[in-house]
Design a protein around this motif. Structure first.
Motif, mmCIF file in Angstrom:
data_model
loop_
_atom_site.group_PDB
_atom_site.id
_atom_site.type_symbol
_atom_site.label_atom_id
_atom_site.label_comp_id
_atom_site.label_asym_id
_atom_site.label_seq_id
_atom_site.Cartn_x
_atom_site.Cartn_y
_atom_site.Cartn_z
ATOM 1 N N GLU A 33 0.507 -1.226 -0.073
ATOM 2 C CA GLU A 33 0.524 0.513 0.420
ATOM 3 C C GLU A 33 -0.033 1.466 0.341
ATOM 4 O OE1 GLU A 33 -3.690 -0.957 2.660
ATOM 5 O OE2 GLU A 33 -1.995 -1.654 3.166
ATOM 6 N N GLN A 34 1.801 1.171 -1.403
ATOM 7 C CA GLN A 34 2.538 2.234 -0.943
ATOM 8 C C GLN A 34 1.889 3.548 -1.726
ATOM 9 O OE1 GLN A 34 4.519 -0.343 -4.242
ATOM 10 N NE2 GLN A 34 6.407 -0.158 -2.481
ATOM 11 N N PHE A 35 0.816 3.531 -1.959
ATOM 12 C CA PHE A 35 0.636 5.535 -2.345
ATOM 13 C C PHE A 35 -1.104 4.934 -2.238
ATOM 14 C CE2 PHE A 35 -1.860 7.314 -5.965
ATOM 15 C CZ PHE A 35 -1.618 8.864 -5.103
ATOM 16 N N GLY A 36 -1.303 6.209 -1.556
ATOM 17 C CA GLY A 36 -2.833 6.332 -1.510
ATOM 18 C C GLY A 36 -3.982 7.572 -1.624
ATOM 19 N N TYR A 37 -4.563 7.404 -1.896
ATOM 20 C CA TYR A 37 -5.730 9.272 -1.363
ATOM 21 C C TYR A 37 -7.285 9.169 -1.179
ATOM 22 C CZ TYR A 37 -7.751 8.560 -6.385
ATOM 23 O OH TYR A 37 -9.030 7.839 -7.290
ATOM 24 N N LYS A 38 -7.183 9.929 -0.350
ATOM 25 C CA LYS A 38 -8.610 9.866 -0.029
ATOM 26 C C LYS A 38 -9.256 11.334 -0.362
ATOM 27 C CE LYS A 38 -12.108 10.568 4.092
ATOM 28 N NZ LYS A 38 -12.080 10.606 5.451
ATOM 29 N N ASP A 39 -10.035 11.412 -1.092
ATOM 30 C CA ASP A 39 -10.729 12.489 -2.059
ATOM 31 C C ASP A 39 -12.132 13.637 -1.151
ATOM 32 O OD1 ASP A 39 -11.975 10.245 -3.491
ATOM 33 O OD2 ASP A 39 -12.865 11.798 -5.068
ATOM 34 N N MET A 40 -12.178 14.519 -1.789
ATOM 35 C CA MET A 40 -13.062 15.443 -1.118
ATOM 36 C C MET A 40 -13.234 16.746 -2.130
ATOM 37 S SD MET A 40 -12.109 15.638 2.944
ATOM 38 C CE MET A 40 -10.226 15.195 2.429
ATOM 39 N N THR A 41 -14.695 17.419 -2.031
ATOM 40 C CA THR A 41 -14.742 18.581 -2.470
ATOM 41 C C THR A 41 -14.470 19.533 -1.474
ATOM 42 O OG1 THR A 41 -16.806 18.791 -2.909
ATOM 43 C CG2 THR A 41 -15.505 17.593 -4.736
ATOM 44 N N GLU A 42 -14.369 21.220 -2.134
ATOM 45 C CA GLU A 42 -14.443 22.024 -0.998
ATOM 46 C C GLU A 42 -15.667 22.398 -0.554
ATOM 47 O OE1 GLU A 42 -14.149 25.849 -2.204
ATOM 48 O OE2 GLU A 42 -14.656 25.289 -5.027
ATOM 49 N N SER A 43 -16.199 22.012 -1.355
ATOM 50 C CA SER A 43 -18.008 22.127 -0.338
ATOM 51 C C SER A 43 -18.747 20.674 1.064
ATOM 52 C CB SER A 43 -18.975 21.665 -1.722
ATOM 53 O OG SER A 43 -19.152 20.555 -2.165
ATOM 54 N N MET A 44 -17.262 20.085 0.515
ATOM 55 C CA MET A 44 -17.272 19.217 2.166
ATOM 56 C C MET A 44 -16.787 19.208 3.118
ATOM 57 S SD MET A 44 -16.374 15.648 -0.051
ATOM 58 C CE MET A 44 -16.644 14.297 1.195
ATOM 59 N N GLY A 45 -16.011 20.667 3.199
ATOM 60 C CA GLY A 45 -16.183 21.198 4.974
ATOM 61 C C GLY A 45 -14.726 20.379 5.052
ATOM 62 N N PRO A 46 -13.684 20.354 3.912
ATOM 63 C CA PRO A 46 -12.392 19.071 4.598
ATOM 64 C C PRO A 46 -11.613 20.127 5.643
ATOM 65 C CG PRO A 46 -11.697 20.426 2.453
ATOM 66 C CD PRO A 46 -12.876 20.388 2.917
ATOM 67 N N CYS A 47 -10.771 19.458 6.093
ATOM 68 C CA CYS A 47 -9.873 20.075 7.749
ATOM 69 C C CYS A 47 -8.507 20.744 6.991
ATOM 70 C CB CYS A 47 -9.849 18.972 8.768
ATOM 71 S SG CYS A 47 -10.921 18.464 9.774
ATOM 72 N N GLU A 48 -8.167 19.924 5.405
ATOM 73 C CA GLU A 48 -6.878 21.111 4.969
ATOM 74 C C GLU A 48 -7.606 21.463 4.476
ATOM 75 O OE1 GLU A 48 -7.119 16.446 5.722
ATOM 76 O OE2 GLU A 48 -8.369 17.234 4.955
ATOM 77 N N ASP A 49 -6.808 22.634 5.224
ATOM 78 C CA ASP A 49 -7.059 24.326 4.606
ATOM 79 C C ASP A 49 -5.465 24.807 3.924
ATOM 80 O OD1 ASP A 49 -6.062 24.390 7.009
ATOM 81 O OD2 ASP A 49 -8.253 25.309 7.502
ATOM 82 N N GLY A 50 -4.717 24.295 3.238
ATOM 83 C CA GLY A 50 -3.568 25.056 2.895
ATOM 84 C C GLY A 50 -3.355 25.260 1.836
ATOM 85 N N CYS A 51 -4.932 25.413 1.047
ATOM 86 C CA CYS A 51 -4.373 25.260 -0.457
ATOM 87 C C CYS A 51 -3.553 27.288 -0.980
ATOM 88 C CB CYS A 51 -5.976 25.672 -1.035
ATOM 89 S SG CYS A 51 -6.287 25.774 -3.044
ATOM 90 N N PRO A 52 -2.633 27.143 -1.889
ATOM 91 C CA PRO A 52 -2.078 28.081 -2.474
ATOM 92 C C PRO A 52 -2.393 28.878 -3.091
ATOM 93 C CG PRO A 52 -1.168 25.947 -3.069
ATOM 94 C CD PRO A 52 -2.397 25.473 -2.555
ATOM 95 N N GLN A 53 -2.687 30.718 -2.761
ATOM 96 C CA GLN A 53 -3.070 31.554 -3.934
ATOM 97 C C GLN A 53 -3.636 31.410 -4.697
ATOM 98 O OE1 GLN A 53 -4.565 34.503 -1.230
ATOM 99 N NE2 GLN A 53 -5.694 33.908 -3.276
ATOM 100 N N HIS A 54 -2.927 30.314 -5.953
ATOM 101 C CA HIS A 54 -2.467 30.970 -7.227
ATOM 102 C C HIS A 54 -3.666 29.710 -7.489
ATOM 103 C CE1 HIS A 54 0.002 27.234 -6.889
ATOM 104 N NE2 HIS A 54 -0.273 26.126 -8.286
#
Length: 202
Positions: free
Chosen positions: A83-104
């Motif tokens: 299990e070398q790579f994995g991801y959990k996808d969300m959209t902004e409308s789901m209000g994710p905790c991750e909030d370090g999006c770059p300005q561009h």
């Protein structure tokens, strides 16, 4: 959605999480005599940890709404279970905790009235403001909340000691030195201090 994990050999030749996810979120499908899909306009995934992308809705080749996609990323080259790579996808409308999006990437998003998306964009903007602050050697800062360190010390005000990019915080009372992870993303303010300047005689 939950986590999707895989070995590197299932990444279709992509060498990074960013390249793989860009490919996954850029697609076109035939629907009702036309086409529908997404196109990634810009993305970022520093250290293969969190993926941020501005994705545009495509309908019959024409671009429409642009929204943010956020993925938590698992990058574990030494996984014994492959299990070398994995991801959990969300959209902004789901209000994710991750909030370090770059300005561009934020700049590419089209207006929205979705409450969770607006809150997420606001949190990202506030984080960007905090990270853009400047601190100098000798500044005194006060954290919004006290921090407890591994040695049991609890501190809230510190003197900044800078050596290049390295920032160490010195407790003004105990003189102990500490480091705080992601300091620039935390809530703190500079405490005004009186600086004594040398008197120069002519």
């Amino acid at each position: 959605m939950g986590w999707l994990t895989m070995p590197f050999t299932s990444m279709g030749g992509h060498a990074s999480a960013k390249a793989y996810l860009d490919d996954q979120f850029t697609y076109s499908r035939e629907v009702d005599g036309g086409t529908s899909g997404l196109r990634v306009l810009a993305s970022s995934c520093p250290q293969n940890r969190t993926y941020y992308a501005a994705a545009q809705v495509m309908t019959n080749g024409a671009g429409g709404e642009v929204f943010a996609i956020i993925c938590k990323v698992l990058w574990n080259p030494g996984s014994k279970t492959r299990e070398q790579f994995g991801y959990k996808d969300m959209t902004e409308s789901m209000g994710p905790c991750e909030d370090g999006c770059p300005q561009h990437i934020l700049d590419l998003l089209t207006p929205t009235d979705k409450e969770h998306a607006l809150d997420w964009r606001h949190r990202c903007a506030e984080n960007l403001k905090r990270r853009s602050r400047k601190i100098a050697d000798g500044d005194r800062i006060r954290l919004e909340q006290p921090v407890t360190f591994s040695d049991g010390h609890v501190g809230q005000e510190f003197i900044v000691e800078k050596q290049g990019r390295r920032v160490t915080l010195r407790d003004p009372e105990t003189r102990g030195r500490y480091r705080i992870s992601r300091l620039m993303e935390r809530r703190w303010r500079i405490v005004p201090t009186t600086k004594i300047h040398k008197t120069i005689f002519a």
